[in-house]
Structures are given as C-alpha cells and as structure tokens.
Enzyme design. Sequence first.
Site, PDB file in Angstrom:
ATOM      1  N   ASP A  59     -15.949  38.318  44.600  1.00  0.00           N
ATOM      2  CA  ASP A  59     -16.499  39.449  43.855  1.00  0.00           C
ATOM      3  C   ASP A  59     -15.322  40.069  43.124  1.00  0.00           C
ATOM      4  OD1 ASP A  59     -17.352  41.924  42.941  1.00  0.00           O
ATOM      5  OD2 ASP A  59     -18.499  42.397  44.748  1.00  0.00           O
ATOM      6  N   SER A 139     -15.235  39.389  23.993  1.00  0.00           N
ATOM      7  CA  SER A 139     -16.479  39.151  23.257  1.00  0.00           C
ATOM      8  C   SER A 139     -16.342  39.625  21.827  1.00  0.00           C
ATOM      9  CB  SER A 139     -17.630  39.919  23.928  1.00  0.00           C
ATOM     10  OG  SER A 139     -18.827  39.825  23.171  1.00  0.00           O
ATOM     11  N   TYR A 152     -21.711  47.957  26.993  1.00  0.00           N
ATOM     12  CA  TYR A 152     -21.146  46.609  27.076  1.00  0.00           C
ATOM     13  C   TYR A 152     -20.108  46.414  25.977  1.00  0.00           C
ATOM     14  CZ  TYR A 152     -20.691  41.547  26.700  1.00  0.00           C
ATOM     15  OH  TYR A 152     -20.179  40.279  26.622  1.00  0.00           O
ATOM     16  N   LYS A 156     -15.859  45.589  26.299  1.00  0.00           N
ATOM     17  CA  LYS A 156     -15.144  44.465  25.700  1.00  0.00           C
ATOM     18  C   LYS A 156     -14.049  44.934  24.749  1.00  0.00           C
ATOM     19  CE  LYS A 156     -17.211  41.238  27.975  1.00  0.00           C
ATOM     20  NZ  LYS A 156     -16.456  40.451  28.961  1.00  0.00           N
TER      21      LYS A 156
END
Length: 248
Positions: A59, A139, A152, A156
């Site tokens: 994890d 990303s 999100y 990034k």
Amino acid sequence: MRLKDKIALVTGAASGFGEGIAKRFAQEGAKILVADIQDEAGRRVASEIGEAATFVHCDVTREADWKAAVQEAIDQFGHLDIVVNNAGYSHYNQPLLDVDEAEFDRVYAVNVKSLYLSAQVVVPVFRAQEGGCFLNIASTAGVRPRPGLSWYNSSKFAAIGITKSMAVELAPEKIRVCALNPVAGETPLLERFMGEDTPEKRAAFKGTIPLGRLSTPTDIANAALFLCSDEAEFLTGVCLEVDGGRCI
C-alpha cells in the site's frame, strides 16, 4: 537487454500501465518487484513474468509497506536500481464541489504522499549505492487539465513539481528523477476519468487526441524503458508527454 542486471520496483504493477512496465522491463533483463495492494492480480503478473519477478504486497500510502518492499528487493537481489511510482487513483469525473473530503484525501495519499514516502525510504538506499533512478507516472492532467477532474488534475501537477524538485536536489548524488505524462489509456481508471464508460464518452476523449486513440500500456512501457535505461543517463527532471499530441 537494456536493463540487464537492474532491479526495479514497480508500484501498481498488478494491472494497466504498471503491468505493462513490469513485463517490458523484464523482457529487457531486469528483475522485478511487482508491488500492489491487489494480491491475486499481482501474483498473476509475477507468475506470468516468471523467475525474474517477485510479488510484494504494498500500500503506497503506508511507510511500513514501502520499507518492507524495498527490504524485499535487497534481500532477494542485493540492491535496487529503479523505482517506478506508477500506482494512482482518481475520483470520478464530476463537479469539484461534489468530491467529498475522504475521496480527496485518498487521491492525494495515493498520488502525492506516496512520492514523499518513496523518497523517504528509497533515497537513503540510492545514496548508499551512489546512484539510482525514480520514474513517476504523472499525467497530461498535470499539464492540460480536463474539467470534472480538478482534484486529480492538481495531484498530478504536484507529481510533476515533485519530480523536478527532487531531480535538481538529488542530481549531485547521481540520483535521476523523471516522469511520464500519459494521456488517458486502457487502464482500470479510465471509467473514473470519463465519468462513465460509453462509446460516446470514449469518442469524445479520443477526439481530443491528435493521433486519434487512447494510450496503451505498451506505449507507456516503452517510454519508461528509455528513461530508466542507461541510454538516458544525462536526463533528469524530464516530464515526458506520452499523449498522441494531446498537450500540443
């Protein structure tokens, strides 16, 4: 055999880009630590790779798991050369105020805190070896954000900033830090990026990519191979778009 005798730890390697990277690296001679929270899928990937791979439950939001994974690499193979921070998470595509705090925390724990933890655990190992390579899978969302993915996207942006900051600080110690910025691809996160997986949504996403298709694990794995190989020994702080022209 561009990674002959290299030892690589790949997070999120049980599926998607991580699986593609792990398998490609093994084809080029590396020994692989397949690290993931999905035990069954992770063991499958390691089994498909064969003797060159070992599965470790990891994890990436837990320091203890990082320590155990890195220790497994050292115990199994004697050293660690490459860490690919591929594990990622996204909330569903939705208005920014609709994302609750727990989901926000999860996005930042997996996408940002994991990079901090990997540095805390791995940098001392790389220093002792006088070198090593981090590759962070960021990303295009951190370069050219899409609406509905605000938190999100911002995680990034952070990943790209961390990559460049680590690169400039660690360069004197021969520790390279680079990133890839994939466009949306055929991974388990695709449905979350789109909000729903329909032909119409896929067509809309493909329509924003000049080369006319989504990315594949092979696309990302080939770029990762170059940046982690000795061919890229003079590259650090590079955040390479693998995006079919999306960020032009």
